[in-house]
Structures are given as structure tokens and as C-alpha cells.
Motif scaffolding. Structure first.
Motif, PDB file in Angstrom:
ATOM      1  N   GLY A  64       0.844  -1.190   0.000  1.00  0.00           N
ATOM      2  CA  GLY A  64       0.000   0.000   0.000  1.00  0.00           C
ATOM      3  C   GLY A  64       0.880   1.241   0.000  1.00  0.00           C
ATOM      4  N   THR A  65       0.311   2.355   0.470  1.00  0.00           N
ATOM      5  CA  THR A  65       1.064   3.618   0.481  1.00  0.00           C
ATOM      6  C   THR A  65       2.124   3.584   1.576  1.00  0.00           C
ATOM      7  OG1 THR A  65      -0.895   4.793  -0.300  1.00  0.00           O
ATOM      8  CG2 THR A  65       0.876   6.110   0.647  1.00  0.00           C
ATOM      9  N   THR A  66       3.355   3.818   1.188  1.00  0.00           N
ATOM     10  CA  THR A  66       4.467   3.824   2.140  1.00  0.00           C
ATOM     11  C   THR A  66       5.534   4.787   1.619  1.00  0.00           C
ATOM     12  OG1 THR A  66       6.031   2.444   3.366  1.00  0.00           O
ATOM     13  CG2 THR A  66       5.612   1.826   1.074  1.00  0.00           C
ATOM     14  N   PHE A  67       6.729   4.756   2.193  1.00  0.00           N
ATOM     15  CA  PHE A  67       7.759   5.715   1.777  1.00  0.00           C
ATOM     16  C   PHE A  67       9.147   5.143   2.028  1.00  0.00           C
ATOM     17  CE2 PHE A  67       7.122   6.428   6.258  1.00  0.00           C
ATOM     18  CZ  PHE A  67       8.400   6.651   6.739  1.00  0.00           C
ATOM     19  N   TYR A  68      10.136   5.760   1.393  1.00  0.00           N
ATOM     20  CA  TYR A  68      11.538   5.514   1.726  1.00  0.00           C
ATOM     21  C   TYR A  68      12.238   6.860   1.746  1.00  0.00           C
ATOM     22  CZ  TYR A  68      12.781   6.063  -3.244  1.00  0.00           C
ATOM     23  OH  TYR A  68      12.970   6.558  -4.513  1.00  0.00           O
ATOM     24  N   GLU A  69      13.355   6.918   2.486  1.00  0.00           N
ATOM     25  CA  GLU A  69      14.057   8.188   2.679  1.00  0.00           C
ATOM     26  C   GLU A  69      15.508   8.093   2.223  1.00  0.00           C
ATOM     27  OE1 GLU A  69      12.055  10.306   6.520  1.00  0.00           O
ATOM     28  OE2 GLU A  69      13.324   8.567   6.929  1.00  0.00           O
TER      29      GLU A  69
ATOM     30  N   ASP B 214      19.168  10.788   2.250  1.00  0.00           N
ATOM     31  CA  ASP B 214      19.725  11.747   3.216  1.00  0.00           C
ATOM     32  C   ASP B 214      18.956  13.064   3.225  1.00  0.00           C
ATOM     33  OD1 ASP B 214      21.641  10.014   4.040  1.00  0.00           O
ATOM     34  OD2 ASP B 214      23.196  10.760   2.696  1.00  0.00           O
ATOM     35  N   THR B 215      18.374  13.402   2.087  1.00  0.00           N
ATOM     36  CA  THR B 215      17.782  14.739   1.967  1.00  0.00           C
ATOM     37  C   THR B 215      16.284  14.743   1.692  1.00  0.00           C
ATOM     38  OG1 THR B 215      18.383  14.753  -0.374  1.00  0.00           O
ATOM     39  CG2 THR B 215      19.949  15.754   1.170  1.00  0.00           C
ATOM     40  N   GLU B 216      15.727  13.607   1.213  1.00  0.00           N
ATOM     41  CA  GLU B 216      14.325  13.632   0.795  1.00  0.00           C
ATOM     42  C   GLU B 216      13.571  12.388   1.250  1.00  0.00           C
ATOM     43  OE1 GLU B 216      13.299  15.249  -3.263  1.00  0.00           O
ATOM     44  OE2 GLU B 216      15.454  14.918  -3.569  1.00  0.00           O
ATOM     45  N   ARG B 217      12.239  12.542   1.262  1.00  0.00           N
ATOM     46  CA  ARG B 217      11.344  11.410   1.504  1.00  0.00           C
ATOM     47  C   ARG B 217      10.488  11.214   0.252  1.00  0.00           C
ATOM     48  NH1 ARG B 217       6.967  10.204   6.298  1.00  0.00           N
ATOM     49  NH2 ARG B 217       8.870  10.158   7.536  1.00  0.00           N
ATOM     50  N   PHE B 218      10.373   9.947  -0.198  1.00  0.00           N
ATOM     51  CA  PHE B 218       9.613   9.624  -1.402  1.00  0.00           C
ATOM     52  C   PHE B 218       8.438   8.721  -1.042  1.00  0.00           C
ATOM     53  CE2 PHE B 218      13.947  10.521  -2.682  1.00  0.00           C
ATOM     54  CZ  PHE B 218      13.779  11.352  -3.780  1.00  0.00           C
ATOM     55  N   THR B 219       7.252   9.145  -1.409  1.00  0.00           N
ATOM     56  CA  THR B 219       6.045   8.339  -1.166  1.00  0.00           C
ATOM     57  C   THR B 219       5.804   7.443  -2.376  1.00  0.00           C
ATOM     58  OG1 THR B 219       5.098  10.100   0.197  1.00  0.00           O
ATOM     59  CG2 THR B 219       3.582   8.423  -0.664  1.00  0.00           C
ATOM     60  N   VAL B 220       5.537   6.161  -2.120  1.00  0.00           N
ATOM     61  CA  VAL B 220       5.312   5.193  -3.201  1.00  0.00           C
ATOM     62  C   VAL B 220       4.125   4.306  -2.844  1.00  0.00           C
ATOM     63  CG1 VAL B 220       7.770   5.147  -3.783  1.00  0.00           C
ATOM     64  CG2 VAL B 220       6.841   3.424  -2.237  1.00  0.00           C
ATOM     65  N   GLU B 221       3.640   3.595  -3.842  1.00  0.00           N
ATOM     66  CA  GLU B 221       2.620   2.576  -3.640  1.00  0.00           C
ATOM     67  C   GLU B 221       3.324   1.228  -3.810  1.00  0.00           C
ATOM     68  OE1 GLU B 221      -1.434   1.742  -2.746  1.00  0.00           O
ATOM     69  OE2 GLU B 221      -0.388   3.676  -2.905  1.00  0.00           O
ATOM     70  N   LEU B 222       3.498   0.524  -2.700  1.00  0.00           N
ATOM     71  CA  LEU B 222       4.194  -0.766  -2.736  1.00  0.00           C
ATOM     72  C   LEU B 222       3.196  -1.865  -3.124  1.00  0.00           C
ATOM     73  CD1 LEU B 222       6.881  -2.222  -2.270  1.00  0.00           C
ATOM     74  CD2 LEU B 222       6.271  -2.447   0.150  1.00  0.00           C
ATOM     75  N   LEU B 223       3.470  -2.549  -4.242  1.00  0.00           N
ATOM     76  CA  LEU B 223       2.516  -3.506  -4.808  1.00  0.00           C
ATOM     77  C   LEU B 223       2.879  -4.953  -4.503  1.00  0.00           C
ATOM     78  CD1 LEU B 223       2.302  -1.837  -8.344  1.00  0.00           C
ATOM     79  CD2 LEU B 223       0.782  -1.444  -6.386  1.00  0.00           C
TER      80      LEU B 223
END
Length: 759
Positions: free
Chosen positions: A145-150, A152-161
Motif C-alpha cells: 500500500g502507500t508507504t515511503f523511503y528516505e 539523506d535529503t528527501e522522503r519519497f512516497t510510493v505505492e508498494l505492490l
């Protein structure tokens, strides 16, 4: 799923083809670089610095340096190629262990495979990503589902399938499973059911969420990992090293990582983990070998009676005091007290003749700036002494023996070189050179002693430090003044032979460091300590003193504490007064079956919440014979079990070295050929079946364990920890041998937790 599996198998085959292609290219590159380096090495030998005018000289020097720099670049390139080839060789039959599918910003689905290192195709498309890359954390901690990874400088939201796990051997998929967890329970149990090996395996594919948090913690400077036996403490610690080497690869070198283990036997056991993770092996050292590098002119002796301390849980009161923080605190007060007067100096002599007295040195020391610390004032004194040594040259040069020696050498020179220029000018020049060489040679011992600060009597100063320890400290440690005097006399004798016990070496070095500026041969940005329960606080304090900016990870199991010293855990406030300590607890055991862990937990002296894997196995077997002879026959029979002998690693663990030796002598000649007796930490595990004392088995694991002679000598609280340590070495099967009517801790065990066999 069959069609899906076929597609995945095709992908494995294609990936291995890419690995083979890269290996072929790298081997050609390696041959080319090796050839070039050999040619350039030959060229370096042939090149000469040109004399003549200044322009020609400097031009040739620049050419030479450029040539050396080019050679160094090629060497580093060849080193990188060799490291990459080793990684690809590890990946060849097992290129990856997991797959994730995800979408980012509603874009097209992306698929990534996770392995021990990254891999790209000819078009530079990513085929496999390194498990340490930020995006790989989606596999370890992300939920579908909706999750994220980081980064050093940013956070990225993704949909993990999709999260898919693989077990691949020899290029063939043995099993694969889709899951919402880090690793599916059934899949994990299948891996844990595998036989052990002589060296710890890379379990990067089975990292759990709790371990992953430890591995990827980049915010904490000091980490404390506490875990039960078999909870993956050491694995997490080693994988944390691999992660940090990857994350800081632009500036962190292998030799800037210090990894401490309890003994050489354990060091060998874990030696292949980092190479299997795509990293160079980080040298593992014992604390004794570390101290030996800091004090190379001394022989650092191991802690006395290591096995005896293990068996009783009691160090001598004196050894305990020297391992605590108490004397480190007193050391600071002692140095402050002697700063005004200065350290204990020794006369500088040559062939029995004194050239600079200790009293002169004390006078010059007291002329230095009183506001500076002692070690800086010693450095200023050193500068003064070197100047004085220069003056001694002039004075000694006027003496008759120097004139006679100079004339003798001069005549020898002309006799050996009859065609030499003997003009008055040249003879005068030659005479001055000879006289200077004679004086330099004569005063070399004094100059070297000054350069190495040997004008300070370190041994005498350390003895004075020990003698200055106040009675109040000794009383609190329950040490009589007579006992302290006797111990100091032993240290005095050892110092005459340049020997120091390990616990004294720490105090000696810290004192020496306060007396003069010590050069530290080892640099460290990250320090890792395994089996911290046997690592005294004084040793951690020394590491903190030497490397105040280094990251520190401490790892251990207090239930396996076998030495009687104070623990690091009990001294955190003193050790890290200005730093936050991040503590992690690993409470799930992955090593032993539920039945073995349930049995072993009965002997814990500390209450810990223990969670178990659901892996099942037979109940531990308690073999009871009328005497040791009957038990020995039963052991021989069990050792002949062909069902497991071929591929299972077996340890016969005794309480003492003496028991190991007696048992080994009782085996048949054929069994002695097949079974290895290990009674020293310097041994290596070479055979699948070993006989080993309990204190050396700590940290190791085996498919099956035979706990030998668990009888009347297992009764105390310390014996509970020893028995717990022995039992928790077993992964799949545990057999204990005892004698009829023997009273031991086994009598207190719940009968439902084991099965019995009477002989």
C-alpha cells in the motif's frame, strides 16, 4: 503461480548471464592492468633523478612523482576490479534474494530485485540493487500500500505492490513466496532449518524489522544491542558494518573500522560474513592484540585463569578493581597532582656515563608554562633536551678520544682510497664529516631516547601510581593493603621483563598518554564490540578516550555474562555522560528450536521476555548412565549416527579443558582422527565434529550439541549461566549426559521439557 515461477527462473538465468559477462570483461581488464603495472614498476626502477642544473633536477622529480601517481591509480583500479570480481563470484549462483514492485507518483510500475550488490545491464539499466540502498528499505520496513523511503535529503512516497522472497541455489529457484512481512514465517523457518557451517553465514535475506532498524540507524552515535542467545545480534552488528561502509563509501575506509571479538576462534567463525555481503573483510581483533599495538615494547598477557573465572564467575578483587572506572577516575586526579612537580625522570647515560641528570630535567620542566597540561610540558622539555644534546656534540667533539678516532678513520679512508683528493681543503672537510659521523653514532642512543620520551621512567611512574591508590578505594573494593602490595610487587617483576597484564595495560597506557603526546597507530571512525558482557568498562573508556568522535556499537547478551567484572550497561552514565545511548533489544531467538530454547530458559538467572520462532524439533534428550564409562559408550554410539554425521556440525561441550582432554582420550583411535579437540582460542574449527570447553563455545552455534557430564559440578548460580550457554549453542538437537543419582541443576528442570534415556 507455475507460469510466474517460470518467468522468475528466466530472470534468474538472464541475471546470471549478465554476471558472467561482467566477470569476463573484468578479468580481461585485470590482466591488462596487471601487465601495465608490471611495465611501470620496471620503469620506476629504471628512472633516475637527473643532476645538473636546478631546472633539470626539478623537472625529473616532477616526472618521477607523476609516474608514481599513475602507478598508484592503476593499483587502486586493480584493487577495485579484484573486489568487484569477488562480489560477482558470490552472486553468481544466487544473484538476489527478493523483489519489490511499486509505483511512484502514479507512474508506471517499477520492479527491483535486491542482492548483496548492485548490477546493471549493457544499457546501464538497474537489474539488481544493493540491499543497503535507501530504496531497498521498502523491502525491510515498507508495508503493501502507500508507504515511503528516505534518502539523506528527501522522503519519497510510493505505492508498494509486491514483496517477494526467493531461495536460490546454483542458479535455480528452490522456493519463492509473496508476503506483506519482511520475511514470511514459513520461508524463514525453512532457511533456519538448514544445517550450520564452520563459518557464520550471510543472512541478509532474512533480516527482520528489529534488526533492520539497528543496521540502518544513522542518527545514533552510541548503540547498545542487547539480545538473547541466537537472536541475530552478531549478524545485525556485521550487517551494520557493511551498511555503513556502503553508505559512507566516499570517505570511510576498511581500516577505519575497529571490530572487537572475544577470541580468535570466534573471529575466524565470523570472518566470511562481510565478504559475502560484497565488502572487504574488516580485520577482527581481540582487545589484547589492540593493546599490543598500542604498547609494542611490552608483552601484553591475557587475563589470568580465563577458564577459572568463567567457571566461578569471580575475578580476583584486584583484577576487578583495575577493570572498573574507579582507577580511571583516580588516574585523572593523580596526573593533576604530579603536574606541578613533573613526572619521574631518568638520567640520560651512554656507557654508564651520565650526560643529563634527572634533576636537571626536573628543573627545566618546571621552567615550562605551568598553565599547560603535563603532556605538553613534557613536549616542551623534549625540545629543550634535543637542543642540549646538540650542545653535547660540540663539547664531546673537543675530547681526545674523538680526535684519535677521527684520525684513525681518516687514515683508513685514504688507505682504502689511494687515489682520493688529499689536498688540505679536502682533508679538512673529510675530517669534519668523519668527526660528525662519530659523534652522531655515539649520541644516537641519547637522541633516540629523547625523541621517544624515554627520559620519563614510565614503569616507575606506573608503580608510583599504583602505590598512591588511597586506602579508601582499596577498602571499598575489599582489598587489604598487604594484598595490594603483593600485587604491585608482581607487577614490578613483570615490568622488568617488559610484561603487563591486560587490565594493567589499559591503566598504564592512559597514564603514559597523560605524560607525553602518544601517537595512536590505529585510526577509527566506527568501533564495534561483540560479546560486550565480557568487555570491562575500563576498556570502553579507553576506546572513548582515544576516539571521542567515533561511532560506537556495543553488542551482547547479559545472560551469557561469564566474567565477574562490572558491566558496561551498569556504567553507561559514567562512560557517556554527554551522549545519548540508543538501546535495542532483540528478544526473538532464531537459532534453536522451541524445545531447546524452552529447556535452556529454565537456567536463566535474569528474567527476560523471550519470544521464540515457531521452528519445531525433538525435545532435548537426557542420557543417564551408571558411570562415565557407560555414558562414553552411549556417546560413541550416537556419534556413529550416519543420518547426521555426514552434513551436521556437532559439538561435544564439556565444562572444563581437563574434561575435554579426558573425554578425547577415551574416544577410539578412529574417532580421534575424525574429531577435533579444541582447547585454545588460537585453534580453528577444521572438522565437522569438535570437543570444546564451554568458555570457548560462546557465540558459536552447531547443528547438534552433546553436553557432557552435567552432574554434581553444576549446582551454583554461575553454573546456571554456563549450562544456559552450553544448551543455546544447539540449533536442532541437544543431548545431555549425566550419571545416576548425580544431583545437579538438571534435577530442577521441568520433566516435560526433556525426554530421558536410561542406559
Amino acid at each position: 503461480m507455475n507460469q510466474e515461477r517460470q518467468l522468475e527462473q528466466q530472470h534468474v538465468t538472464q541475471t546470471i548471464t549478465l554476471i558472467d559477462q561482467e566477470q569476463t570483461l573484468l578479468k580481461k581488464q585485470q590482466q591488462f592492468l596487471t601487465g601495465q603495472m608490471q611495465e611501470q614498476l620496471q620503469g620506476v626502477g629504471e628512472r633516475r633523478i637527473r643532476g645538473g642544473d636546478d631546472e633539470a633536477f626539478y623537472e625529473s622529480v616532477l616526472e618521477y612523482r607523476q609516474y608514481e601517481e599513475e602507478l598508484l591509480l592503476k593499483y587502486h583500479s586493480a584493487e577495485s576490479v579484484e573486489k568487484r570480481l569477488k562480489t560477482l563470484n558470490t552472486m553468481d549462483g544466487n544473484p538476489y534474494f527478493a523483489r519489490i514492485d511499486f509505483t511512484e507518483n502514479t507512474a508506471e510500475k517499477e520492479t527491483l530485485y535486491l542482492g548483496i550488490a548492485s548490477l546493471r545491464d549493457k544499457e546501464e539499466n538497474t537489474v539488481v540493487i544493493d540491499w543497503r540502498a535507501p530504496i531497498a528499505n521498502l523491502y525491510y520496513e515498507g508495508e503493501l500500500g502507500t508507504t515511503f523511503y528516505e534518502t539523506d535529503t528527501e522522503r519519497f512516497t510510493v505505492e508498494l505492490l509486491l514483496k517477494r522472497q526467493f531461495k536460490i541455489q546454483g542458479g535455480q529457484i528452490l522456493s519463492m513466496v509473496d508476503t506483506t512481512e519482511v520475511i514470511n514465517d514459513e520461508f524463514l523457518l525453512e532457511i533456519l532449518d538448514e544445517a550450520s557451517s564452520a563459518q557464520m553465514k550471510n543472512i541478509v535475506g532474512t533480516i527482520q524489522k528489529a534488526q533492520n532498524q539497528i543496521i540502518r540507524d544513522t542518527h545514533s552515535k552510541v548503540l547498545l544491542i542487547e539480545g538473547i542467545a541466537g537472536s541475530g545480534k552478531t549478524s545485525a552488528l556485521l550487517q551494520r558494518i557493511a551498511f555503513l561502509l556502503y553508505r559512507h563509501r566516499k570517505w570511510l575506509k576498511d581500516d577505519q573500522v575497529l571490530l572487537f571479538s572475544p577470541n580468535h576462534l570466534f573471529s575466524d567463525y565470523i570472518s566470511m560474513v562481510l565478504p559475502s555481503l560484497g565488502e572487504s573483510e574488516v580485520p577482527t581483533r581481540t582487545f589484547r592484540s589492540f593493546m599490543q599495538q598500542l604498547l609494542p615494547t611490552f608483552q601484553i598477557e591475557e587475563e589470568e585463569a580465563q577458564e577459572e573465572v568463567f567457571l566461578t564467575g569471580d575475578e580476583s578483587q584486584i583484577q576487578q578493581l583495575k577493570s572498573r572506572m574507579t582507577l580511571l577516575d583516580f588516574n585523572r586526579r593523580y596526573v593533576k597532582a604530579i603536574t606541578e612537580l613533573g613526572p619521574l625522570f631518568r638520567d640520560l647515560k651512554i656507557k654508564g656515563k651520565t650526560y643529563i641528570t634527572a634533576n636537571q630535567m626536573r628543573h627545566w620542566y618546571q621552567e615550562t608554562n605551568p598553565n599547560l597540561p603535563l603532556y605538553q610540558r613534557s613536549q616542551l622539555l623534549q625540545t629543550k633536551l634535543l637542543k642540549k644534546a646538540g650542545g653535547l656534540h660540540k663539547d664531546e667533539g673537543k675530547k681526545q678520544w674523538v680526535k684519535e678516532a677521527t684520525e684513525e678513520r681518516l687514515q683508513e679512508y685514504y688507505a682504502d682510497n689511494p687515489n682520493a683528493d688529499d689536498s688540505e681543503k679536502n682533508e679538512r672537510k673529510l675530517r669534519n664529516q668523519i668527526r660528525k659521523a662519530i659523534l652522531n653514532r655515539y649520541f644516537r642512543p641519547v637522541v633516540r631516547a629523547i625523541e621517544e620520551f624515554r627520559f620519563i621512567n614510565f614503569s616507575k611512574q606506573y608503580l608510583h601510581f599504583l602505590q598512591s591508590v588511597p586506602k579508601s578505594i582499596l577498602d571499598k573494593a575489599k582489598i587489604s593493603q598487604e594484598e595490594w602490595r603483593e600485587a604491585n610487587a608482581t607487577i614490578r617483576s613483570g615490568l622488568k621483563e617488559r610484561k603487563l597484564p591486560q587490565e594493567d595495560a589499559v591503566l598504564f597506557f592512559l597514564l603514559a598518554r597523560s605524560l607525553y603526546p602518544v601517537d595512536i597507530p590505529l585510526k577509527a571512525r566506527f568501533i564495534f564490540v561483540d560479546e560486550m558482557q565480557d568487555f570491562p568498562p575500563a576498556q570502553v573508556a579507553l576506546l572513548r578516550e582515544l576516539y571521542p568522535k567515533a561511532g560506537l556499537t556495543l553488542c551482547g547478551d547479559l545472560n551469557q555474562k561469564v566474567f565477574g567484572n562490572e558491566t558496561i550497561v551498569g556504567n553507561l552514565a559514567k562512560l557517556f555522560p554527554d551522549e545519548d545511548v540508543t538501546r535495542y533489544q532483540l528478544t526473538t531467538s532464531y537459532r534453536s528450536t522451541k524445545e531447546i530454547t524452552d529447556f535452556a530458559n529454565q537456567f536463566l538467572s535474569q528474567e527476560d521476555q523471550v519470544e521464540l520462532t515457531a521452528r519445531k524439533g525433538p525435545l532435548p534428550l537426557l542420557v543417564t548412565g551408571k558411570n562415565q564409562s557407560e555414558n562414553l559408550n552411549a556417546l560413541k554410539r550416537l556419534l556413529r549416527d550416519e543420518r547426521v554425521a555426514a552434513h551436521w556440525r556437532t559439538a561435544i561441550i564439556c565444562k572444563t579443558i581437563q574434561e575435554c582432554q579426558t573425554l578425547y582420550q577415551g574416544l577410539t583411535e578412529k574417532q580421534q582422527d575424525e574429531i577435533q579437540l579444541i582447547v585454545s582460542e588460537d585453534d580453528f574449527m577444521k572438522r565437522s565434529t569438535i570437543v570444546i570447553p564451554a568458555f570457548l563455545a560462546k557465540g558459536l552455534e552447531f547443528d547438534r550439541v552433546f553436553a557432557w557430564n552435567i552432574g554434581d559440578h553444576f549446582t551454583t548460580e554461575q553454573d546456571r549461566l554456563i549450562l544456559y550457554t552450553i544448551c543455546t549453542r544447539a540449533m536442532h538437537e541437544l543431548t545431555l549426559f549425566t550419571e545416576t543419582d548425580a544431583f545437579s541443576l538438571l534435577n530442577q528442570a521441568n520433566p516435560k521439557t526433556y525426554r530421558t534415556e536410561a542406559i
